[in-house]
Each structure stands twice: as structure tokens, then as C-alpha cells.
Write a protein that holds these residues in place. Structure first.
Motif, mmCIF file in Angstrom:
data_model
loop_
_atom_site.group_PDB
_atom_site.id
_atom_site.type_symbol
_atom_site.label_atom_id
_atom_site.label_comp_id
_atom_site.label_asym_id
_atom_site.label_seq_id
_atom_site.Cartn_x
_atom_site.Cartn_y
_atom_site.Cartn_z
ATOM 1 N N LEU A 143 20.022 5.598 -43.117
ATOM 2 C CA LEU A 143 20.701 4.923 -44.223
ATOM 3 C C LEU A 143 19.663 4.094 -44.965
ATOM 4 N N TYR A 144 19.556 4.289 -46.277
ATOM 5 C CA TYR A 144 18.516 3.641 -47.061
ATOM 6 C C TYR A 144 19.114 2.920 -48.265
ATOM 7 N N LEU A 145 18.452 1.848 -48.668
ATOM 8 C CA LEU A 145 18.772 1.167 -49.912
ATOM 9 C C LEU A 145 17.619 1.366 -50.877
ATOM 10 N N VAL A 146 17.936 1.738 -52.104
ATOM 11 C CA VAL A 146 16.927 1.920 -53.142
ATOM 12 C C VAL A 146 17.221 0.946 -54.270
ATOM 13 N N ASP A 147 16.212 0.176 -54.644
ATOM 14 C CA ASP A 147 16.320 -0.727 -55.786
ATOM 15 C C ASP A 147 16.072 0.086 -57.044
ATOM 16 N N GLN A 148 17.070 0.217 -57.894
ATOM 17 C CA GLN A 148 16.947 1.055 -59.071
ATOM 18 C C GLN A 148 16.070 0.431 -60.154
ATOM 19 N N LYS A 194 21.435 -1.096 -57.245
ATOM 20 C CA LYS A 194 21.079 -0.551 -55.939
ATOM 21 C C LYS A 194 21.904 0.690 -55.646
ATOM 22 N N VAL A 195 21.297 1.584 -54.886
ATOM 23 C CA VAL A 195 22.001 2.767 -54.422
ATOM 24 C C VAL A 195 21.795 2.876 -52.916
ATOM 25 N N ALA A 196 22.863 3.198 -52.200
ATOM 26 C CA ALA A 196 22.779 3.463 -50.770
ATOM 27 C C ALA A 196 22.715 4.966 -50.579
ATOM 28 N N MET A 197 21.685 5.427 -49.900
ATOM 29 C CA MET A 197 21.489 6.855 -49.642
ATOM 30 C C MET A 197 21.589 7.090 -48.139
ATOM 31 N N TYR A 198 22.267 8.182 -47.768
ATOM 32 C CA TYR A 198 22.514 8.404 -46.343
ATOM 33 C C TYR A 198 22.487 9.876 -46.009
ATOM 34 N N GLY A 199 22.124 10.165 -44.763
ATOM 35 C CA GLY A 199 22.077 11.533 -44.273
ATOM 36 C C GLY A 199 21.722 11.523 -42.804
ATOM 37 N N LYS A 200 21.322 12.664 -42.283
ATOM 38 C CA LYS A 200 21.070 12.756 -40.845
ATOM 39 C C LYS A 200 19.854 11.948 -40.416
ATOM 40 N N ASP A 201 18.996 11.570 -41.363
ATOM 41 C CA ASP A 201 17.790 10.835 -41.000
ATOM 42 C C ASP A 201 17.932 9.329 -41.120
ATOM 43 N N TYR A 209 18.832 13.313 -30.942
ATOM 44 C CA TYR A 209 20.058 13.093 -31.711
ATOM 45 C C TYR A 209 20.721 11.756 -31.388
ATOM 46 N N SER A 210 19.937 10.807 -30.861
ATOM 47 C CA SER A 210 20.522 9.526 -30.453
ATOM 48 C C SER A 210 20.689 8.560 -31.623
ATOM 49 N N LYS A 211 20.024 8.806 -32.730
ATOM 50 C CA LYS A 211 20.093 7.889 -33.866
ATOM 51 C C LYS A 211 21.493 7.893 -34.477
ATOM 52 N N VAL A 212 22.031 6.696 -34.717
ATOM 53 C CA VAL A 212 23.353 6.575 -35.325
ATOM 54 C C VAL A 212 23.269 6.948 -36.799
ATOM 55 N N ARG A 213 24.197 7.796 -37.238
ATOM 56 C CA ARG A 213 24.209 8.285 -38.613
ATOM 57 C C ARG A 213 25.441 7.761 -39.341
ATOM 58 N N ALA A 214 25.328 7.682 -40.650
ATOM 59 C CA ALA A 214 26.417 7.171 -41.477
ATOM 60 C C ALA A 214 27.009 8.283 -42.328
ATOM 61 N N SER A 215 28.307 8.189 -42.577
ATOM 62 C CA SER A 215 28.982 9.073 -43.528
ATOM 63 C C SER A 215 30.052 8.252 -44.240
ATOM 64 N N ASN A 216 30.601 8.820 -45.326
ATOM 65 C CA ASN A 216 31.656 8.143 -46.091
ATOM 66 C C ASN A 216 31.233 6.734 -46.521
ATOM 67 N N VAL A 217 29.974 6.575 -46.872
ATOM 68 C CA VAL A 217 29.471 5.247 -47.233
ATOM 69 C C VAL A 217 30.049 4.808 -48.576
ATOM 70 N N ALA A 229 9.126 11.920 -51.500
ATOM 71 C CA ALA A 229 9.441 13.275 -51.051
ATOM 72 C C ALA A 229 10.531 13.237 -49.982
ATOM 73 N N ILE A 230 11.781 13.269 -50.416
ATOM 74 C CA ILE A 230 12.888 13.285 -49.458
ATOM 75 C C ILE A 230 13.732 14.536 -49.617
ATOM 76 N N ALA A 231 13.238 15.499 -50.351
ATOM 77 C CA ALA A 231 14.008 16.718 -50.590
ATOM 78 C C ALA A 231 14.468 17.319 -49.269
ATOM 79 N N GLY A 232 15.766 17.647 -49.208
ATOM 80 C CA GLY A 232 16.308 18.266 -48.013
ATOM 81 C C GLY A 232 16.639 17.298 -46.901
ATOM 82 N N ARG A 233 16.410 15.989 -47.103
ATOM 83 C CA ARG A 233 16.620 15.028 -46.022
ATOM 84 C C ARG A 233 17.830 14.129 -46.246
ATOM 85 N N VAL A 234 18.098 13.746 -47.457
ATOM 86 C CA VAL A 234 19.196 12.829 -47.726
ATOM 87 C C VAL A 234 20.291 13.583 -48.471
ATOM 88 N N TYR A 235 21.526 13.349 -48.086
ATOM 89 C CA TYR A 235 22.593 14.219 -48.567
ATOM 90 C C TYR A 235 23.701 13.510 -49.338
#
Length: 364
Positions: A196-201, A187-194, A219-227, A171-177
Motif C-alpha cells: 500500500l503506497y501513498l503518492v504526493d501528486q 494524494k493518491v493511495a495505490m495498492y496491490g499484491k506488493d 505470501y505473509s505480507k498483509v495486502r489491502a483491497s477495497n481501499v 517503474a511499477i508496471a504490472g505491480r500495482v493494481y
């Protein structure tokens, strides 16, 4: 979600190419416009770009292709929003893109096959304008507000979206963008405000890569974009930020074999775009040409070696107006770079919108 575990004893790979071996020609103007041009993607044929051109009569942009050999421009669609980048679907000879319009600005996924065909609506209520393509090129991956990561097979475009292959239904609806696939599809790298995750397909297992924190608080957690994945699937490159309002940090490289994280610094300047060479682990980046914003939004180009973290400016005598936004891309064979090169009077008076190419040679 558990932290990712890596082969921490693995020996780092040595770089097989020196940045000093790259030689770039003088940029040559190949496309001009009276309105802003965005360079989205270099198509697999090696001589066609997917571009966006701003409308003149209203807000929005045309989504088009430009053939560098013939000069032909083919229009596929128009949209009112410029958020997110359209993606080219070779199997369909079509473009997938996201648009939103007032009053509610719901994000909708569309498919456009050209001016002679009606635009198809594929999905609504997207959580993000970020799209990706499955490694086999058959499915568009997007994120739904209510159902999380979804995979839409294009040849069955009228069938509602389904959970992406190998996804266990967490249940990650609304969390990963955003989500980007490794070339082998495993593998897929998923990222958003919460995070950075790796999923084994294959197994559906999911883990988190800890990017750290800056200070304390919500808001101190480092976030990733343009992965984005390196061509060989070993490295992940990304731009990082933290805070509210957002504070930009650095270009970060993650070695997914050893788990090592490295921040690439550019003398206090920000990186705005990154793209891997198709033939090795070299990044093309755009950074501030000058940290003083009053001098205009001009960018410089740099190469970064993911194995050694070395940095080399390229075409240092040139500054490119907002190239991090308007586009800087390797060609599929790595022998050419396309870059926005508009004629601008500082700080921001555009005389003519332009896109250039520069050839790339390797000196041994």
C-alpha cells in the motif's frame, strides 16, 4: 520505496456523531428483476443508480442506470465479464467499464454513452479491472501491464493514455493494481499484491504504509483491497488479506495524520464491503450474518466510527443476501442507504432479485 512518515504526536480527532443517533427505516423494495442485480454507484444527482443486471441468454451483464423517481431504466452497454465496477462520468454523461473475452481475456477499457452511440475502446492490456476517477472528474485512471498507472482525459479519449498527473515515472508496471484519489487531489493511495503506497501528486514523492505480516514466507505480507478515503481525507479504510490461497483478515483503518493502524473485528466474521458516509467519518460495512457458510451467503449491515472504532449493527432483524457483492451504498446526501435485498430461501434459492432503500435520520 521509503516508509511513510506521519505526525505521530498529532492528537486524535474526536468523533462528532454517535452511532446510536442513527435511525434506519424498514427497507422498502424499489427495484426487482428476474436476474441478478448489482448496485454499483449512487450518481451525484441523488436519485439515479448505476446498476448491472445479469443476462439470461448468456454469461455477462447489462450496464444500466435506474431512476428511483421515475422508474426509468436506461441501458448503456453490455459486457461478458463482470469483473470490476463500472464508473459514472458526470462530465460525459457516460460509463467507463472494463471487459474481457476469450480466448486471451485481455482486459479492455471502454466508454459507453448510451444505446444510441457506439461503445468506444479507450485502452487495452489493462493490468486490472479496477478503475478510478480523478478528483476533477475529467480523467479515468487505470493500470497498464506495460506502463503502470495511466490517466486518460475523457474529452480527448482518442489520445493514448499518459502517466497520471504528478507521477514521476517510477517503474511499477504490472505491480500495482488499484488507485484511489483523496478528494483534494493532492494524494493518491495505490495498492496491490506488493503493498500500500501513498503518492504526493504535487511532488511525486512516494512512500509505503506497512500493513504488517502474518507468519513468514513469500505470501505473509498483509495486502489491502477495497481501499477508500474518508470524506475529509484523513482516514483510509480497506479490507486486508494474506497468504496463498488468500486468507481474509479484517477491516483496517489507517489514520494518515498520525499513522495509527487499527483492525476492526466483528466477532470472527468477515467484512465484504465498506463505504464512507458523505458527511462524516462513519463507515457502512457488510459482514457475515452467520459464520456458518452452510446457512447461505447472507450479510448484515454495520456502522463503524473511524475516530472511536466503535461498531453498531443496523437493521439487525434483517439479513441481506450477498449484499457485500450485490451492493450497499450511501446516497450522496447521506440520508438514504441502497442495499441488495433479494427474496431468498436459505441457503441460496433466489425467489426474486431485489434492491431496497432505507431512510437514515439523525436523532439529537
Amino acid at each position: 520505496i521509503p516508509p511513510c512518515e506521519f505526525e505521530v504526536q498529532a492528537q486524535p480527532m474526536s468523533s462528532d456523531s454517535s452511532l446510536d443517533a442513527y435511525v434506519f427505516s424498514e427497507p422498502e423494495v424499489v427495484l426487482t428483476s428476474t436476474t441478478a442485480i448489482r448496485l454499483f454507484q449512487w450518481l451525484p444527482d441523488g436519485h439515479t443508480w448505476l446498476i448491472g443486471r445479469a443476462m439470461t441468454e448468456r454469461a455477462g451483464e447489462y450496464i444500466e442506470t435506474f431512476d428511483l423517481v421515475t422508474g426509468e431504466i436506461k441501458r448503456y452497454a453490455e459486457r461478458r465479464s463482470s469483473a470490476g465496477k463500472p464508473i459514472w462520468l458526470s462530465s460525459e454523461q457516460a460509463v467507463a467499464f472494463v471487459d474481457s473475452m476469450p480466448p486471451d481475456y485481455t482486459k479492455v477499457l471502454y466508454l459507453a454513452r448510451g444505446e444510441d452511440s457506439p461503445v468506444e475502446e479507450l485502452a487495452t492490456d489493462l493490468a486490472s479491472s479496477l478503475l478510478s476517477l480523478s478528483p476533477d472528474g475529467r480523467s479515468v485512471i487505470y493500470f497498464s501491464n506495460t506502463q503502470g498507472m495511466q490517466s486518460l482525459e475523457l474529452r480527448q479519449a482518442t489520445v493514448p493514455g499518459s502517466p497520471a498527473t504528478g507521477w514521476t515515472g517510477r517503474a511499477i508496471a504490472g505491480r500495482v493494481y488499484g488507485g484511489v484519489w483523496r478528494a483534494d487531489g493532492q494524494k493518491v493511495a495505490m495498492y496491490g499484491k506488493d503493498g500500500l503506497y501513498l503518492v504526493d501528486q504535487v511532488t511525486g514523492a512516494m512512500c509505503e504504509i506497512d500493513l504488517g505480516r502474518v507468519g513468514a514466507g513469500e505470501y505473509s505480507k498483509v495486502r489491502a483491497s477495497n481501499v477508500t478515503w474518508s470524506t475529509d481525507g484523513r482516514y483510509l479504510a480497506m479490507l486486508t488479506s494474506y497468504g496463498n490461497p488468500v486468507q481474509f483478515l479484517s477491516l483496517k483503518i489507517v489514520d494518515t495524520l498520525t499513522g495509527k493502524l487499527y483492525d476492526v473485528e466483528f466477532d470472527g466474521r468477515f467484512a465484504y464491503s465498506i463505504g464512507w458516509s458523505p458527511s462524516n467519518n462513519i463507515l457502512l460495512t457488510t459482514i457475515d450474518a452467520n459464520p456458518d457458510p452452510s446457512l447461505g451467503s447472507f450479510d448484515s449491515l454495520c456502522l463503524v466510527d473511524a475516530a472511536t472504532y466503535s461498531v453498531r449493527p443496523i437493521l439487525p432483524e434483517h439479513q441481506f443476501f450477498a449484499a457485500g457483492y450485490f451492493g450497499a451504498l450511501w446516497s450522496p446526501d447521506g440520508k438514504t442507504v441502497g442495499v441488495a435485498c433479494s427474496d431468498v430461501v436459505p441457503p441460496d434459492e433466489v425467489i426474486e432479485w431485489r434492491v431496497c432503500t432505507t431512510s437514515v435520520e439523525m436523532q439529537r
